[in-house]
Design an enzyme around this catalytic site. Structure first.
Site, PDB file in Angstrom:
ATOM      1  N   LYS A   1       0.815  -1.216   0.000  1.00  0.00           N
ATOM      2  CA  LYS A   1       0.000   0.000   0.000  1.00  0.00           C
ATOM      3  C   LYS A   1       0.854   1.275   0.000  1.00  0.00           C
ATOM      4  CE  LYS A   1      -3.966  -2.204   2.231  1.00  0.00           C
ATOM      5  NZ  LYS A   1      -4.887  -2.161   3.388  1.00  0.00           N
TER       6      LYS A   1
ATOM      7  N   PHE B   1     -15.751   2.685   6.994  1.00  0.00           N
ATOM      8  CA  PHE B   1     -14.375   3.041   6.654  1.00  0.00           C
ATOM      9  C   PHE B   1     -14.113   3.110   5.143  1.00  0.00           C
ATOM     10  CE2 PHE B   1     -14.472  -1.588   7.311  1.00  0.00           C
ATOM     11  CZ  PHE B   1     -13.972  -2.033   6.091  1.00  0.00           C
TER      12      PHE B   1
ATOM     13  N   ARG C   1      -0.917 -14.351   4.352  1.00  0.00           N
ATOM     14  CA  ARG C   1      -1.667 -13.748   5.463  1.00  0.00           C
ATOM     15  C   ARG C   1      -0.874 -13.866   6.767  1.00  0.00           C
ATOM     16  NH1 ARG C   1      -6.071 -11.612   4.057  1.00  0.00           N
ATOM     17  NH2 ARG C   1      -7.045 -11.556   6.104  1.00  0.00           N
TER      18      ARG C   1
ATOM     19  N   THR D   1      -4.641  -7.320  10.812  1.00  0.00           N
ATOM     20  CA  THR D   1      -4.997  -6.076  10.126  1.00  0.00           C
ATOM     21  C   THR D   1      -4.564  -4.854  10.932  1.00  0.00           C
ATOM     22  OG1 THR D   1      -6.888  -7.193   9.128  1.00  0.00           O
ATOM     23  CG2 THR D   1      -6.919  -4.793   9.105  1.00  0.00           C
TER      24      THR D   1
ATOM     25  N   ARG E   1       3.107  -6.133   8.947  1.00  0.00           N
ATOM     26  CA  ARG E   1       2.364  -5.020   9.552  1.00  0.00           C
ATOM     27  C   ARG E   1       2.979  -4.573  10.872  1.00  0.00           C
ATOM     28  NH1 ARG E   1      -3.254  -7.516   7.556  1.00  0.00           N
ATOM     29  NH2 ARG E   1      -3.512  -6.263   5.665  1.00  0.00           N
TER      30      ARG E   1
ATOM     31  N   ASN F   1      -1.974   0.259   6.860  1.00  0.00           N
ATOM     32  CA  ASN F   1      -1.463  -1.008   7.390  1.00  0.00           C
ATOM     33  C   ASN F   1      -0.571  -1.774   6.419  1.00  0.00           C
ATOM     34  OD1 ASN F   1      -3.408  -2.001   5.673  1.00  0.00           O
ATOM     35  ND2 ASN F   1      -4.512  -3.163   7.224  1.00  0.00           N
TER      36      ASN F   1
ATOM     37  N   HIS G   1      -2.051  -5.502   1.539  1.00  0.00           N
ATOM     38  CA  HIS G   1      -3.331  -6.202   1.351  1.00  0.00           C
ATOM     39  C   HIS G   1      -2.999  -7.591   0.844  1.00  0.00           C
ATOM     40  CE1 HIS G   1      -7.355  -7.198  -0.199  1.00  0.00           C
ATOM     41  NE2 HIS G   1      -6.677  -7.742  -1.199  1.00  0.00           N
TER      42      HIS G   1
END
EC number: 2.7.4.6
Length: 141
Positions: free
Chosen positions: A11, A59, A87, A93, A104, A114, A117
């Site tokens: 991100k 959000f 993951r 998250t 993260r 964060n 994705h």
């Protein structure tokens, strides 16, 4: 074990921190191969379409604004149990709840910014990959 593909997005916050290479190193150390990749600055429409599942969530607007705030690095990862493995590498998250040593925990600022994705299931992975990469642009190696 099943060889899977999953979509991963680094991100805008993590791209701005210049940690793309460090994140890629974690993918590779975990046995995941990058089989497609590109950098992009998502348009509002692209971000809204990609996160359409969250359209009714409170959000959603902030998520879209964040995802169009700067370039992202989009990649398809391939490997045994790639979805679960990615993951696990990403962590929770909310980076405050993420285990030490996860992407993260190490690179994210907060639950909104964060860092990454990742697809959550084979069905969503297929849809998300198709959103960014025609099948001719994904190469097994």
């Amino acid at each position: 074990m099943v060889v899977e593909r999953t979509l991963s997005i680094i991100k805008p916050d993590a791209v701005a921190k210049n940690v793309i290479g460090q994140i890629y190193a974690r993918f590779e150390a975990a046995g995941l191969k990058v089989v497609a990749a590109r950098m992009a600055h998502l348009s509002r429409v692209e971000a809204e379409n990609f996160y359409a599942i969250h359209r009714e969530r409170p959000f959603f607007k902030d998520l879209v604004e964040f995802m169009i705030s700067g370039p992202v690095m989009i990649q398809v990862l391939e490997g045994e149990n790639a979805i679960a493995k990615n993951r696990e590498l990403m962590g929770a998250t909310d980076p405050k709840k993420a285990e030490k040593g996860t992407i993260r925990a190490d690179f994210a600022e907060n639950i909104d910014a964060n860092a990454v994705h990742g697809s959550d299931a084979p069905e969503t992975a297929a849809v998300e990959i198709a959103c960014f990469f025609p099948s001719l642009e994904v190469y097994s190696r």
